[in-house]
Design a protein around this motif. Structure first.
Motif, PDB file in Angstrom:
ATOM      1  N   ALA A 196       0.811  -1.218   0.000  1.00  0.00           N
ATOM      2  CA  ALA A 196       0.000   0.000   0.000  1.00  0.00           C
ATOM      3  C   ALA A 196       0.843   1.267   0.000  1.00  0.00           C
ATOM      4  O   ALA A 196       0.327   2.358  -0.240  1.00  0.00           O
ATOM      5  CB  ALA A 196      -0.939   0.003   1.209  1.00  0.00           C
ATOM      6  N   SER A 197       2.137   1.165   0.260  1.00  0.00           N
ATOM      7  CA  SER A 197       3.011   2.340   0.228  1.00  0.00           C
ATOM      8  C   SER A 197       4.005   2.260  -0.926  1.00  0.00           C
ATOM      9  O   SER A 197       4.955   3.036  -0.993  1.00  0.00           O
ATOM     10  CB  SER A 197       3.774   2.469   1.556  1.00  0.00           C
ATOM     11  OG  SER A 197       4.582   1.324   1.787  1.00  0.00           O
ATOM     12  N   GLY A 198       3.773   1.341  -1.860  1.00  0.00           N
ATOM     13  CA  GLY A 198       4.729   1.110  -2.942  1.00  0.00           C
ATOM     14  C   GLY A 198       4.951   2.294  -3.854  1.00  0.00           C
ATOM     15  O   GLY A 198       6.023   2.423  -4.471  1.00  0.00           O
ATOM     16  N   GLY A 199       3.956   3.173  -3.987  1.00  0.00           N
ATOM     17  CA  GLY A 199       4.090   4.318  -4.885  1.00  0.00           C
ATOM     18  C   GLY A 199       4.369   5.624  -4.183  1.00  0.00           C
ATOM     19  O   GLY A 199       4.283   6.691  -4.811  1.00  0.00           O
ATOM     20  N   ARG A 200       4.708   5.587  -2.912  1.00  0.00           N
ATOM     21  CA  ARG A 200       4.865   6.811  -2.116  1.00  0.00           C
ATOM     22  C   ARG A 200       5.857   7.777  -2.753  1.00  0.00           C
ATOM     23  O   ARG A 200       6.934   7.395  -3.188  1.00  0.00           O
ATOM     24  CB  ARG A 200       5.330   6.462  -0.704  1.00  0.00           C
ATOM     25  CG  ARG A 200       5.293   7.651   0.265  1.00  0.00           C
ATOM     26  CD  ARG A 200       5.683   7.242   1.660  1.00  0.00           C
ATOM     27  NE  ARG A 200       4.828   6.195   2.203  1.00  0.00           N
ATOM     28  CZ  ARG A 200       3.631   6.410   2.740  1.00  0.00           C
ATOM     29  NH1 ARG A 200       3.134   7.629   2.771  1.00  0.00           N
ATOM     30  NH2 ARG A 200       2.933   5.402   3.223  1.00  0.00           N
ATOM     31  N   ARG A 201       5.445   9.048  -2.815  1.00  0.00           N
ATOM     32  CA  ARG A 201       6.232  10.164  -3.350  1.00  0.00           C
ATOM     33  C   ARG A 201       6.475  10.059  -4.855  1.00  0.00           C
ATOM     34  O   ARG A 201       7.372  10.699  -5.394  1.00  0.00           O
ATOM     35  CB  ARG A 201       7.574  10.318  -2.620  1.00  0.00           C
ATOM     36  CG  ARG A 201       7.455  10.549  -1.127  1.00  0.00           C
ATOM     37  CD  ARG A 201       8.810  10.885  -0.510  1.00  0.00           C
ATOM     38  NE  ARG A 201       8.716  10.961   0.939  1.00  0.00           N
ATOM     39  CZ  ARG A 201       8.949   9.928   1.754  1.00  0.00           C
ATOM     40  NH1 ARG A 201       9.284   8.748   1.242  1.00  0.00           N
ATOM     41  NH2 ARG A 201       8.866  10.054   3.060  1.00  0.00           N
ATOM     42  N   HIS A 202       5.682   9.264  -5.541  1.00  0.00           N
ATOM     43  CA  HIS A 202       5.841   9.107  -6.982  1.00  0.00           C
ATOM     44  C   HIS A 202       4.568   9.478  -7.732  1.00  0.00           C
ATOM     45  O   HIS A 202       3.464   9.364  -7.195  1.00  0.00           O
ATOM     46  CB  HIS A 202       6.177   7.648  -7.335  1.00  0.00           C
ATOM     47  CG  HIS A 202       7.540   7.208  -6.917  1.00  0.00           C
ATOM     48  ND1 HIS A 202       7.853   6.895  -5.609  1.00  0.00           N
ATOM     49  CD2 HIS A 202       8.678   7.027  -7.641  1.00  0.00           C
ATOM     50  CE1 HIS A 202       9.131   6.539  -5.540  1.00  0.00           C
ATOM     51  NE2 HIS A 202       9.645   6.601  -6.754  1.00  0.00           N
ATOM     52  N   VAL A 203       4.743   9.907  -8.962  1.00  0.00           N
ATOM     53  CA  VAL A 203       3.668   9.879  -9.948  1.00  0.00           C
ATOM     54  C   VAL A 203       3.880   8.604 -10.754  1.00  0.00           C
ATOM     55  O   VAL A 203       4.982   8.360 -11.253  1.00  0.00           O
ATOM     56  CB  VAL A 203       3.705  11.116 -10.862  1.00  0.00           C
ATOM     57  CG1 VAL A 203       2.783  10.908 -12.065  1.00  0.00           C
ATOM     58  CG2 VAL A 203       3.269  12.358 -10.097  1.00  0.00           C
ATOM     59  N   VAL A 204       2.838   7.796 -10.836  1.00  0.00           N
ATOM     60  CA  VAL A 204       2.946   6.498 -11.493  1.00  0.00           C
ATOM     61  C   VAL A 204       2.373   6.580 -12.901  1.00  0.00           C
ATOM     62  O   VAL A 204       1.185   6.870 -13.078  1.00  0.00           O
ATOM     63  CB  VAL A 204       2.207   5.408 -10.688  1.00  0.00           C
ATOM     64  CG1 VAL A 204       2.278   4.081 -11.420  1.00  0.00           C
ATOM     65  CG2 VAL A 204       2.796   5.290  -9.284  1.00  0.00           C
ATOM     66  N   GLU A 205       3.219   6.331 -13.885  1.00  0.00           N
ATOM     67  CA  GLU A 205       2.735   6.245 -15.262  1.00  0.00           C
ATOM     68  C   GLU A 205       2.415   4.790 -15.581  1.00  0.00           C
ATOM     69  O   GLU A 205       3.274   3.914 -15.465  1.00  0.00           O
ATOM     70  CB  GLU A 205       3.764   6.774 -16.255  1.00  0.00           C
ATOM     71  CG  GLU A 205       3.262   6.676 -17.695  1.00  0.00           C
ATOM     72  CD  GLU A 205       4.180   7.309 -18.721  1.00  0.00           C
ATOM     73  OE1 GLU A 205       3.988   7.015 -19.928  1.00  0.00           O
ATOM     74  OE2 GLU A 205       5.068   8.093 -18.338  1.00  0.00           O
ATOM     75  N   PHE A 206       1.171   4.528 -15.970  1.00  0.00           N
ATOM     76  CA  PHE A 206       0.749   3.196 -16.359  1.00  0.00           C
ATOM     77  C   PHE A 206       0.947   3.048 -17.869  1.00  0.00           C
ATOM     78  O   PHE A 206       0.513   3.910 -18.648  1.00  0.00           O
ATOM     79  CB  PHE A 206      -0.716   2.964 -15.997  1.00  0.00           C
ATOM     80  CG  PHE A 206      -0.984   2.992 -14.517  1.00  0.00           C
ATOM     81  CD1 PHE A 206      -0.583   1.941 -13.698  1.00  0.00           C
ATOM     82  CD2 PHE A 206      -1.623   4.074 -13.936  1.00  0.00           C
ATOM     83  CE1 PHE A 206      -0.821   1.965 -12.325  1.00  0.00           C
ATOM     84  CE2 PHE A 206      -1.877   4.108 -12.573  1.00  0.00           C
ATOM     85  CZ  PHE A 206      -1.474   3.044 -11.761  1.00  0.00           C
ATOM     86  N   SER A 207       1.594   1.962 -18.272  1.00  0.00           N
ATOM     87  CA  SER A 207       1.879   1.779 -19.695  1.00  0.00           C
ATOM     88  C   SER A 207       1.828   0.299 -20.046  1.00  0.00           C
ATOM     89  O   SER A 207       1.567  -0.550 -19.194  1.00  0.00           O
ATOM     90  CB  SER A 207       3.260   2.366 -20.023  1.00  0.00           C
ATOM     91  OG  SER A 207       4.283   1.596 -19.398  1.00  0.00           O
ATOM     92  N   GLY A 208       2.070   0.000 -21.307  1.00  0.00           N
ATOM     93  CA  GLY A 208       2.076  -1.378 -21.776  1.00  0.00           C
ATOM     94  C   GLY A 208       0.874  -1.712 -22.636  1.00  0.00           C
ATOM     95  O   GLY A 208      -0.112  -0.966 -22.688  1.00  0.00           O
ATOM     96  N   ASP A 209       0.962  -2.854 -23.310  1.00  0.00           N
ATOM     97  CA  ASP A 209      -0.101  -3.268 -24.225  1.00  0.00           C
ATOM     98  C   ASP A 209      -1.457  -3.371 -23.542  1.00  0.00           C
ATOM     99  O   ASP A 209      -2.489  -2.982 -24.110  1.00  0.00           O
ATOM    100  CB  ASP A 209       0.244  -4.637 -24.836  1.00  0.00           C
ATOM    101  CG  ASP A 209       1.459  -4.582 -25.756  1.00  0.00           C
ATOM    102  OD1 ASP A 209       1.785  -3.471 -26.222  1.00  0.00           O
ATOM    103  OD2 ASP A 209       2.072  -5.631 -26.001  1.00  0.00           O
ATOM    104  N   ALA A 210      -1.484  -3.912 -22.330  1.00  0.00           N
ATOM    105  CA  ALA A 210      -2.761  -4.105 -21.630  1.00  0.00           C
ATOM    106  C   ALA A 210      -3.404  -2.776 -21.265  1.00  0.00           C
ATOM    107  O   ALA A 210      -4.634  -2.664 -21.244  1.00  0.00           O
ATOM    108  CB  ALA A 210      -2.558  -4.955 -20.379  1.00  0.00           C
ATOM    109  N   VAL A 211      -2.602  -1.770 -20.996  1.00  0.00           N
ATOM    110  CA  VAL A 211      -3.140  -0.433 -20.671  1.00  0.00           C
ATOM    111  C   VAL A 211      -3.668   0.232 -21.932  1.00  0.00           C
ATOM    112  O   VAL A 211      -4.760   0.804 -21.932  1.00  0.00           O
ATOM    113  CB  VAL A 211      -2.060   0.429 -19.990  1.00  0.00           C
ATOM    114  CG1 VAL A 211      -2.561   1.862 -19.791  1.00  0.00           C
ATOM    115  CG2 VAL A 211      -1.662  -0.178 -18.644  1.00  0.00           C
ATOM    116  N   ARG A 212      -2.894   0.168 -23.012  1.00  0.00           N
ATOM    117  CA  ARG A 212      -3.337   0.788 -24.263  1.00  0.00           C
ATOM    118  C   ARG A 212      -4.621   0.153 -24.797  1.00  0.00           C
ATOM    119  O   ARG A 212      -5.399   0.809 -25.504  1.00  0.00           O
ATOM    120  CB  ARG A 212      -2.224   0.717 -25.312  1.00  0.00           C
ATOM    121  CG  ARG A 212      -1.074   1.671 -25.045  1.00  0.00           C
ATOM    122  CD  ARG A 212      -0.110   1.723 -26.224  1.00  0.00           C
ATOM    123  NE  ARG A 212       0.611   0.462 -26.377  1.00  0.00           N
ATOM    124  CZ  ARG A 212       1.745   0.171 -25.755  1.00  0.00           C
ATOM    125  NH1 ARG A 212       2.279   1.053 -24.915  1.00  0.00           N
ATOM    126  NH2 ARG A 212       2.351  -0.985 -25.963  1.00  0.00           N
TER     127      ARG A 212
END
Length: 449
Positions: A196-212
């Motif tokens: 639950a704290s894996g993305g702390r202080r980050h902006v997370v860009e989601f990418s990849g074939d499954a996202v597109r």
């Protein structure tokens, strides 16, 4: 040569007004969204200080958090004193000259549902709201983040906000999702795997074939729960799917600008990279009191599960989740109450009847979603199956002193949070996709579609 930049860095650099040192900057804010739970407080505080909204055309407000969702609603709420939030926000918005989507306005709905519907969020913009799930709107290639009331005041008065520049993370979902696996399952898998704290202080860009391959509504679901990963926001590069969605929306530019350069450059550096095989994802469900405490629906409660969470949820290590009896099934929230969500749930419910002695209800994410669903006859499918069909709003996503159930009730919900008391004192919440919620409502037990 220009150094390769991530998508987020491009938006950040385009909005820096001045560098404040120490990785912080004053950045320009393009859109501000308020709701009735905090809107009156922010606007009232500004008025008392003699400060005006610098550009009312950039500020919007809506009644969504406390507003009643039962048919025939008005200003009255189940929350004691809740009507004051509504009437005071209405008065403050009118005094400030900002656009308000009132209780029974045709465009009323949950903030993060109606902003995209109306084209208020667009690629490359900065958008803030005093709501942690503002990150939903990063699905459009925007820097969208939740703030506090005092920050909302500052932004409304100056058009800027002091922000500590976050780090960059990229989460790549490689390959193709199996049939029946949704964006909700993708984000739950990420949080379960990395905490639950894996993305702390980050902006997370989601990418990849499954996202597109996801449509815009599914992309919003993915970004919606970036905050449950402790990320400052989630973001997805805009593409033809994004542009087609925004075409003709009321507040979107006409014609649409060329946003095709809003992508991460080849060679751009991310502070953290995560790769997930999309084909390995199964329908997910939470067992504990955090989205990180989630497993595949076919799995059992982990053997080393947190004892406090187990005690609250009334579960034991090794216990199957499938087959667990439920008391309530809720389809709604800014995570999963858009038209595509309701279509998928209705396809499962059609021609069936909910289990006896459970409450099942559907709360559309906006009034526009509600009208569109009714035009397709989805409402009648749910009603014929014994579900309640409501007006739009946040509803059972959270407990605000209004609608709730006896302590110990087990709820399966399409919402985004399951911490202790989120849906009421002692309520045990399992979060899952609308499909899993719908199927579970039919049999009265947690089950796969």
């Amino acid at each position: 040569m220009v150094k390769p930049q991530t998508l987020f860095e491009k938006i950040w650099n385009a909005h820096v007004v001045t560098d404040l040192g120490g990785e912080s900057a004053l950045i320009a804010i393009d859109r501000i969204f308020l709701h009735e739970r905090t809107g009156a407080a922010a606007l009232g505080s500004m008025a008392e200080a003699g400060r005006a909204v610098i550009d009312p055309h950039r500020v919007f407000a809506v009644m969504d958090h406390i507003v009643d969702t039962r048919p025939g609603r008005g200003d009255g709420t189940l929350m004691p004193g809740g009507d004051a939030f509504i009437t005071e926000t209405r008065a403050a918005c009118h005094a400030a000259g900002i656009t308000l989507f009132d209780v029974n306005d045709p465009d009323q709905g949950i903030t993060h549902v109606i902003s995209p519907e109306l084209g208020i969020v667009v690629p490359g913009c900065t958008l803030i709201a005093p709501d942690s799930h503002t990150c939903t709107q990063g699905a459009f290639g925007a820097f969208a983040r939740g703030i506090g009331s005092s920050e909302a005041e500052h932004a409304m008065a100056t058009g800027t906000l002091r922000v500590a520049k976050p780090k960059n993370m990229r989460v790549t979902f490689e390959g193709k999702l199996p049939p029946g696996v949704t964006a909700k399952d993708m984000i739950l898998r990420l949080i379960a795997d990395h905490g639950a704290s894996g993305g702390r202080r980050h902006v997370v860009e989601f990418s990849g074939d499954a996202v597109r391959a996801l449509d815009m509504e599914a992309r919003m679901t993915l970004c919606n729960m970036a905050t449950e990963f402790a990320a400052l926001s989630g973001i997805i590069a805009p593409d033809e799917t994004t542009f087609a969605y925004l075409q003709g929306r009321r507040y979107a530019p006409d014609p649409l600008p060329d946003w095709t350069d809003l992508i991460t450059d080849n060679g751009a550096n991310f502070d953290v990279e995560i790769f997930i095989d999309a084909a390995s994802i199964e329908p997910m469900i939470s067992w504990g009191t955090s989205p990180a405490q989630s497993v595949a629906l076919s799995a059992t409660v982990p053997t080393k599960a947190d004892r406090n969470a187990l005690n609250y949820m009334g579960l034991e290590p090794g216990q199957p989740l499938a087959g667990l009896p439920i008391d309530v099934a809720f389809i709604g929230s800014c995570t999963n109450a858009r038209l595509s969500d309701l279509r998928r749930a209705a396809a499962i419910v059609k021609g069936k009847t909910k289990a006896q002695d459970i409450l099942a209800l559907v709360v559309p994410g906006s009034s526009a979603v509600k009208r569109a669903a009714e035009a397709e006859g989805l409402d009648q499918i749910f009603v014929d199956a014994g579900f309640e069909w409501r007006e739009s709003g946040c509803s059972l996503c959270f407990y605000s002193g209004g609608e709730s159930f006896p302590a110990g009730s087990r709820v399966i919900s399409s919402t985004n949070r399951n911490f202790e008391g989120r849906q009421g004192p002692g309520i045990r919440t399992h979060i899952a996709s609308p499909e899993v919620v719908a199927a579970s409502a039919i049999v009265g037990r947690i089950t796969a579609p």
